[in-house]
Design an enzyme around this catalytic site. Structure first.
Site, PDB file in Angstrom:
ATOM      1  N   SER A 143     -39.504  -3.856 -41.051  1.00  0.00           N
ATOM      2  CA  SER A 143     -40.177  -3.296 -39.736  1.00  0.00           C
ATOM      3  C   SER A 143     -41.168  -2.637 -39.625  1.00  0.00           C
ATOM      4  O   SER A 143     -41.628  -2.033 -40.219  1.00  0.00           O
ATOM      5  CB  SER A 143     -38.311  -2.893 -38.456  1.00  0.00           C
ATOM      6  OG  SER A 143     -39.116  -2.318 -37.209  1.00  0.00           O
ATOM      7  N   TYR A 155     -45.722  -5.402 -35.731  1.00  0.00           N
ATOM      8  CA  TYR A 155     -45.853  -5.357 -34.501  1.00  0.00           C
ATOM      9  C   TYR A 155     -47.730  -4.998 -33.890  1.00  0.00           C
ATOM     10  O   TYR A 155     -48.702  -3.883 -34.176  1.00  0.00           O
ATOM     11  CB  TYR A 155     -45.828  -3.521 -32.878  1.00  0.00           C
ATOM     12  CG  TYR A 155     -43.889  -4.545 -33.082  1.00  0.00           C
ATOM     13  CD1 TYR A 155     -43.804  -5.826 -32.420  1.00  0.00           C
ATOM     14  CD2 TYR A 155     -43.219  -3.524 -33.434  1.00  0.00           C
ATOM     15  CE1 TYR A 155     -42.397  -5.812 -32.331  1.00  0.00           C
ATOM     16  CE2 TYR A 155     -41.714  -3.321 -32.977  1.00  0.00           C
ATOM     17  CZ  TYR A 155     -41.823  -5.176 -32.178  1.00  0.00           C
ATOM     18  OH  TYR A 155     -39.627  -5.227 -32.450  1.00  0.00           O
ATOM     19  N   THR A 204     -44.346 -10.327 -34.876  1.00  0.00           N
ATOM     20  CA  THR A 204     -43.754 -10.707 -33.806  1.00  0.00           C
ATOM     21  C   THR A 204     -44.349 -10.614 -32.319  1.00  0.00           C
ATOM     22  O   THR A 204     -44.874  -9.526 -32.030  1.00  0.00           O
ATOM     23  CB  THR A 204     -42.298  -9.579 -33.418  1.00  0.00           C
ATOM     24  OG1 THR A 204     -41.933  -9.470 -34.620  1.00  0.00           O
ATOM     25  CG2 THR A 204     -41.959  -9.924 -32.621  1.00  0.00           C
ATOM     26  N   LYS A 257     -43.013 -14.583 -35.234  1.00  0.00           N
ATOM     27  CA  LYS A 257     -41.799 -13.913 -35.516  1.00  0.00           C
ATOM     28  C   LYS A 257     -41.474 -14.895 -33.234  1.00  0.00           C
ATOM     29  O   LYS A 257     -41.920 -13.223 -32.801  1.00  0.00           O
ATOM     30  CB  LYS A 257     -41.377 -13.167 -35.474  1.00  0.00           C
ATOM     31  CG  LYS A 257     -39.923 -12.713 -35.449  1.00  0.00           C
ATOM     32  CD  LYS A 257     -39.326 -11.771 -35.526  1.00  0.00           C
ATOM     33  CE  LYS A 257     -37.676 -11.439 -35.923  1.00  0.00           C
ATOM     34  NZ  LYS A 257     -38.065 -10.366 -34.773  1.00  0.00           N
ATOM     35  N   HIS A 278     -35.021 -12.826 -30.660  1.00  0.00           N
ATOM     36  CA  HIS A 278     -35.257 -11.164 -30.721  1.00  0.00           C
ATOM     37  C   HIS A 278     -33.931 -10.037 -30.161  1.00  0.00           C
ATOM     38  O   HIS A 278     -33.393  -9.646 -30.185  1.00  0.00           O
ATOM     39  CB  HIS A 278     -35.860 -10.248 -29.884  1.00  0.00           C
ATOM     40  CG  HIS A 278     -36.660  -8.910 -30.434  1.00  0.00           C
ATOM     41  ND1 HIS A 278     -37.949  -9.248 -30.238  1.00  0.00           N
ATOM     42  CD2 HIS A 278     -36.440  -8.140 -30.996  1.00  0.00           C
ATOM     43  CE1 HIS A 278     -38.136  -8.000 -31.164  1.00  0.00           C
ATOM     44  NE2 HIS A 278     -37.482  -6.792 -31.407  1.00  0.00           N
TER      45      HIS A 278
HETATM   46  C1  LIG Z   1     -31.750  -2.847 -33.492  1.00  0.00           C
HETATM   47  C2  LIG Z   1     -32.421  -3.678 -33.329  1.00  0.00           C
HETATM   48  C3  LIG Z   1     -33.852  -3.957 -33.553  1.00  0.00           C
HETATM   49  C4  LIG Z   1     -34.616  -4.359 -34.415  1.00  0.00           C
HETATM   50  N1  LIG Z   1     -35.669  -4.317 -34.528  1.00  0.00           N
HETATM   51  C5  LIG Z   1     -36.827  -4.982 -34.330  1.00  0.00           C
HETATM   52  C6  LIG Z   1     -38.021  -4.962 -35.106  1.00  0.00           C
HETATM   53  O1  LIG Z   1     -38.961  -3.623 -35.012  1.00  0.00           O
HETATM   54  N2  LIG Z   1     -39.354  -5.356 -35.131  1.00  0.00           N
HETATM   55  C7  LIG Z   1     -38.572  -6.922 -34.491  1.00  0.00           C
HETATM   56  O2  LIG Z   1     -39.687  -7.899 -35.058  1.00  0.00           O
HETATM   57  N3  LIG Z   1     -37.592  -7.128 -34.124  1.00  0.00           N
HETATM   58  C8  LIG Z   1     -36.465  -6.502 -33.836  1.00  0.00           C
HETATM   59  N4  LIG Z   1     -35.093  -6.593 -34.420  1.00  0.00           N
HETATM   60  C9  LIG Z   1     -34.806  -8.262 -33.975  1.00  0.00           C
HETATM   61  C10 LIG Z   1     -34.560  -8.574 -35.169  1.00  0.00           C
HETATM   62  O3  LIG Z   1     -35.046  -8.853 -36.574  1.00  0.00           O
HETATM   63  C11 LIG Z   1     -34.098 -10.181 -35.180  1.00  0.00           C
HETATM   64  O4  LIG Z   1     -34.666 -11.260 -34.841  1.00  0.00           O
HETATM   65  C12 LIG Z   1     -32.776 -10.465 -33.761  1.00  0.00           C
HETATM   66  O5  LIG Z   1     -31.794  -9.279 -34.893  1.00  0.00           O
HETATM   67  C13 LIG Z   1     -31.942 -11.617 -35.217  1.00  0.00           C
HETATM   68  O6  LIG Z   1     -30.057 -11.932 -33.862  1.00  0.00           O
HETATM   69  P1  LIG Z   1     -29.102 -11.027 -35.097  1.00  0.00           P
HETATM   70  O7  LIG Z   1     -28.978  -9.488 -34.895  1.00  0.00           O
HETATM   71  O8  LIG Z   1     -27.961 -11.610 -33.785  1.00  0.00           O
HETATM   72  O9  LIG Z   1     -28.860 -11.474 -36.335  1.00  0.00           O
HETATM   73  C14 LIG Z   1     -33.979  -5.636 -34.074  1.00  0.00           C
HETATM   74  C15 LIG Z   1     -33.161  -6.138 -33.487  1.00  0.00           C
HETATM   75  C16 LIG Z   1     -31.704  -5.085 -33.621  1.00  0.00           C
HETATM   76  C17 LIG Z   1     -30.455  -5.786 -33.240  1.00  0.00           C
END
Ligand SMILES: Cc1cc2nc3c(=O)[nH]c(=O)nc-3n(C[C@H](O)[C@H](O)[C@H](O)COP(=O)(O)O)c2cc1C
Ligand SMILES: Cc1cc2nc3c(=O)[nH]c(=O)nc-3n(C[C@H](O)[C@H](O)[C@H](O)COP(=O)(O)O)c2cc1C
Ligand SMILES: Cc1cc2nc3c(=O)[nH]c(=O)nc-3n(C[C@H](O)[C@H](O)[C@H](O)COP(=O)(O)O)c2cc1C
Ligand SMILES: Cc1cc2nc3c(=O)[nH]c(=O)nc-3n(C[C@H](O)[C@H](O)[C@H](O)COP(=O)(O)O)c2cc1C
Lengths: 369, 369, 369, 369
Positions: C108, C144, C170, C236, C260
């Site tokens: 991330s 980002y 993203t 993404k 997300h």
């Molecule tokens: C706590 C948390 C933080 C996240 N932070 C980011 C991030 O910094 N950048 C990003 O592109 N997606 C972020 N995501 C989305 C994840 O990349 C991903 O799309 C998502 O968690 C997938 O679903 P799942 O948790 O059901 O596997 C985050 C998700 C969670 C749960």
């Protein structure tokens, strides 16, 4: 638990409290896992009413004409056995309520009061217009064709003589359905009650069951019935378009869409699920009478919209009787009549005939956007 | 918890109470989240039976002919492992019940009694017509093709010699499914029991698992099997039309629609979901045998209506055995037979052959009005 | 609560116990009513796998080639913020686990360890084949596009210099989603942690949020990105066929189907719901990477069958890290890899490329009989 | 129960605690089994938003023009009776909040403050641009056509004179719906409140009910209304394409899709279910205003995407008022406005006009793969 019921649903817990647990189990039970019994009620909820507005609804007419008589409402009472288990008023109490409101009751073969006494009760209603007429339009008689055809014929002739105005022959019971609660807690008629339509008094359901003839069929038995009575014949227990067609061809006067309240074969369609294909097959050649799961005025409205001419309730009449005897039944019918009238008012249908297929849409259609 | 079971569902809590928690967990478990296991049962409820009335149903005939033998009922028992965990009667108790009722049992490869002893038990039933016949029509043998083909061949020859009348080759288990309960609480055969069909006695499921050959395939192995036995071959574990077609082309004698009771790959279709496409592909060229989630006579009826010729139960036989040994199994089969007979009576199908696709409609079709 | 997890679901209650309630609420939360978050998981259950049998499955190959590298498994780890909240191993622990298993992790933008340190951790894995290679195929960097394009460019150049092998931009976060739990209990980074990729240390999510540029668009920004890096670019956050087409036309190297984790706009389709229309639009022109709700090997299998090339998990990696640091992540990936391998074995697909649309059918199709 | 609400759902338990149980039962109740009331909310969840990405969303414009005025947001407040039951601020508090935000409120016929006082309250808002204009664009007046047409005409003329800018005629209430809770616990206006729009003060709902004219119809009454006022006329309570067509033909200025919050005929479609057929029939000839079950910005977005021009909330305004008077209403509208703005940002629609049918797909479509 409520003390002052305002709808049919409220009657159930009250009745449960008032009658014996074995009577409750006999009445409330369905076959096997009770999927059809539950589905009878639930599938009404999957149908939407499309209300029309800005029609003059200051005069709502709920009357309906069937077998030459004009009833005050398209709602009647299905045949259910042994009503004294609910209340001392028994079948006579129901008859008085129904006759007084000019609706219809079908008396079961298996009653705790003789069909003659019930007819007398109907005629006893103050100002009843058919006090001494040959026919009581508000009483129909339900027949199980038992093995001993002589016994069956006797019942028909007695009903005819007593003034019953239609014959409902139940065709979904060549054998009793498998009701697990009843198997667990076998039902016995209390010793102070009798199967009043039978001389020698068979005291168990098993006896009844063996009495019903499993060989009954379209060819032999419907024409035989036709030959022994002039009363309109309703075949009760039709759930398919094919059988509806056979019924029309056999010359019956009405088709009864019913699954016996989910007490016969579990997993058959709910009554309201079966109705559309039957209405499409019958094409108005004979009236259709539906029972099973009807609990609200909107249920009645939906059944009428999908092609029924008359709609009946079974268990609600038992629970109403348990709640407050004759008066309870009047109250219960009052709920349905009032709710139907309101549904017609709010949907913009002033006459029963106006309630057609356009008022109805399946939930699944709406789910498509 | 009920003491006097009146249907298969009642047997489950009784069995749970009677057997060890590790045996219960081994039996009742399915793969991963058990979606397929639950769906096996639930998807039967999404099918409706359309009952026909006023057909003479005084004589109901539940017999069905398969592999040249006429069975009393289209219901049989699926192969499940290690039945002594349920009751000392073990596989022999089931065999006696089944033979006595003229139904069919498939013996698992992994039994706690040798296949020869089980065959002897079947022949020991009083008045059993096949006491000394070459073949016991009521016993089929289930084979896992283990890596050591010599071992597999030995099993086939022993089953043949002992009089088994069909060979069920299970094809959905190139590797054991992931059953979380069993991973959490690993199952061990009690020390007083053995995998009776094997000399050297492998005492853990892991051993079994490694023994099964993952390279088994249509080309090499079905023709090899064909070459070593004349018994009818049933391929158990088919869930797609494509594999059904391959099976027919490979010359098998019957197709077993099964997902191993939801114990192999979670999220595959339920057996009854898979059946229609398979029946359409097979077009009657070979009989279809279904198991998975069958718990009621109406389930049997639905499977027959959708194209199955024979229908089996797995867990119900284990729970019945736990409940009351041989007698329990007899009772359990009695439920199904009686419920099927009643379903035929109430649906208007007097012979098994009469039960066709018109008796069935999907819930989703009814939901469209 | 279980102590010895055997599947991803088991990790959730363990993690909840191990981390602070504010970290738990930050991680487990979704936008508004969390309909999309729940649906991400649930809609996998509405898809069935059609297993093929009697194929030689003794050799299962789960490798997949993407951006020129062959990964051991089509499963990777999605970018999630601030992993030290779970465990001191932080992002570096995940990187070591992933590199050791030859799978992929996307780091991330908002990490608690600098991207350079994470790269170093990956290279520190014993026997790691890319110890001193220019590129680390197992590390991708998530960007980002913040308002200050200079800052964004710096991050890209640093990731490139540190050896990251792909850039994940993203696009579903022009503004942070409305996560009610986080609004109720605002999240603050503990004082002993920093947003390690940023010099001046913004200490609240609000700061991050305002930093993201809402004006980012296809025309200006994707070509700008293309102009500053040669790394493969993954967009993404695509959920429609229309945007997938635009992405292909913009020259991206892969499409990331993602909502997300249900944290942005509640009520958008689940990832697996969106995949089919996107796969139909993309027609194989670029690979598709999916995340959201993946919890089991069969979920991975279903996504591959519907057109994904690579499948990632977000929360499971956090919960695994909380459970047991680097070792926990290895265990979690082990579950998925093992379950996928088993799904391929039991479904009869020996290579990832074999997993196609025919292995899949919607529950609703089966419900039609 | 939360003290610091962050969404509309949070307001409900707070309101329940703050107002009398009879007021709560009057407000929260629906007709009969409340199927339509629940479905109003639930059917929004069965619709997905398809978000578009990488569009410049740095400027979101939620304004919408209706009846010649540009409102700050497409969200307004439905007419509900007797607001002082919630809070002393009453209808005037709502008016001040709405006017200050430049949104719209429809005042009910049955208010606890006179329509003139409410108009005065709106004009009292600091810097209100319509302080002394002839029309207050933020106030519309709702009319029940009561039997005494003179009384109805009086109300219209008073609303016109007081500066109301539109007339909402409610057509779904020829009779009050059957609300079981209210029947059980009959509602009485507290003695310190009055039906302020009526001189002689009818103190019970029954009185109101009998006052409404059931004979109102398209032919006579809409043209009569047209003849007595120049204000735009909205017909509120349309649920079918047929009535929408009649409304357009009758020359109304807008169509109000509404089922009265599920308080009239239970089992009619939810508002959002009814919208698509109505939008298809209307084809943009007049604007469509929808209320019923709207609780979130995404609900507003979905209604706009399916063809609504303006979207209102009923109960949320009551609960917000109960929570914190005028300030509570401002907060509640703030939630919806903010959530709508975020939905537009995350879905890639910068103007209300951009929100079209392509942003929407039914859950059932996604379930087909
Ligand atoms: C706590 C948390 C933080 C996240 N932070 C980011 C991030 O910094 N950048 C990003 O592109 N997606 C972020 N995501 C989305 C994840 O990349 C991903 O799309 C998502 O968690 C997938 O679903 P799942 O948790 O059901 O596997 C985050 C998700 C969670 C749960
Ligand atoms: C306790 C009970 C007894 C019944 N007895 C008879 C009967 O004697 N004859 C008959 O034709 N139907 C009988 N029925 C079926 C009813 O006529 C009717 O079809 C059914 O009750 C309708 O469903 P409902 O109870 O949901 O309204 C009985 C039903 C119940 C519940
Ligand atoms: C405890 C248990 C053991 C089983 N053992 C075998 C076996 O050894 N061989 C086999 O082919 N199937 C085996 N099966 C699968 C059954 O043959 C059958 O397919 C399944 O139980 C049918 O589903 P049901 O249990 O819902 O009736 C087993 C099933 C269970 C529950
Ligand atoms: C307590 C209450 C009182 C209402 N009074 C009126 C009214 O006086 N006139 C009217 O046209 N609608 C009235 N309605 C219906 C609302 O205008 C509106 O259609 C409905 O509340 C919208 O559904 P919602 O509450 O789910 O937002 C009332 C609704 C409620 C809940």
């Amino acid at each position: 638990i409520v003390d002052n019921p305002v709808c049919i649903k409220d009657l159930e817990p009250i009745a449960k409290r008032k009658i014996s647990s074995s009577a409750w189990s006999y009445y409330s039970t369905g076959a096997m896992d009770e999927e059809t019994m539950r589905n009878n009620v639930d599938s009404f909820s999957r149908i939407r009413i499309r209300p029309r507005v800005l029609r003059d609804v200051s005069n709502i007419d709920t009357t309906v004409t069937l077998f030459g008589h004009t009833y005050a409402s398209p709602v009647g009472i299905s045949p259910t056995a042994m009503m004294k288990l609910c209340h001392a008023d028994g079948e006579a109490g129901v008859a008085r309520a129904v006759a007084g409101l000019n609706q219809a009751q079908t008396l079961s073969t298996f009653t705790t009061m003789s069909l003659e006494d019930v007819a007398k009760a109907a005629r006893s209603v103050p100002d009843y217009p058919f006090k001494s007429a040959a026919r009581i339009p508000n009483l129909w008689f339900q027949l199980y064709i038992v093995e001993d055809r002589h016994k069956a014929e006797q019942l028909v002739r007695r009903a005819d003589a007593a003034g019953y105005s239609a014959l409902v022959v139940t065709v979904d019971t060549p054998q009793l359905g498998r009701r697990l609660h009843t198997i667990r807690e076998p039902f016995k008629l209390p010793t102070d009650m009798t199967h009043a339509n039978f001389e020698g008094n068979s005291d168990s359901l098993a006896a009844i069951n063996t009495a019903v003839d499993a060989s009954v069929n379209w060819n032999r038995d419907i024409s035989w019935l036709r030959s022994i009575t002039k009363l309109p014949i309703i075949v009760k227990g039709i759930l398919t378009a094919e059988d509806a067609e056979l019924a029309v061809q056999a010359g019956v006067d009405a088709i009864g869409v019913s699954n016996h309240g989910g007490r016969q074969l579990d997993s058959v369609p709910s009554s309201i699920e079966a109705l559309p294909e039957i209405a499409r097959a019958v094409k108005g050649r004979v009236p259709i009478i539906l029972d099973g799961g009807v609990r609200k005025g909107t249920d009645v409205f939906k059944a009428l919209a999908l092609g029924a001419t008359y709609v009946c309730v079974g268990r609600p009449s038992l629970y109403a009787l348990a709640y407050d005897g004759e008066e309870g039944v009047r109250k219960m019918l009052g709920f349905l009549n009032e709710e139907l009238r309101l549904a017609m008012t709010l949907a913009g249908a002033t006459k029963v005939k106006d309630i057609n297929r356009n008022f109805i849409r399946a939930e699944t259609e709406y789910s498509r956007l």
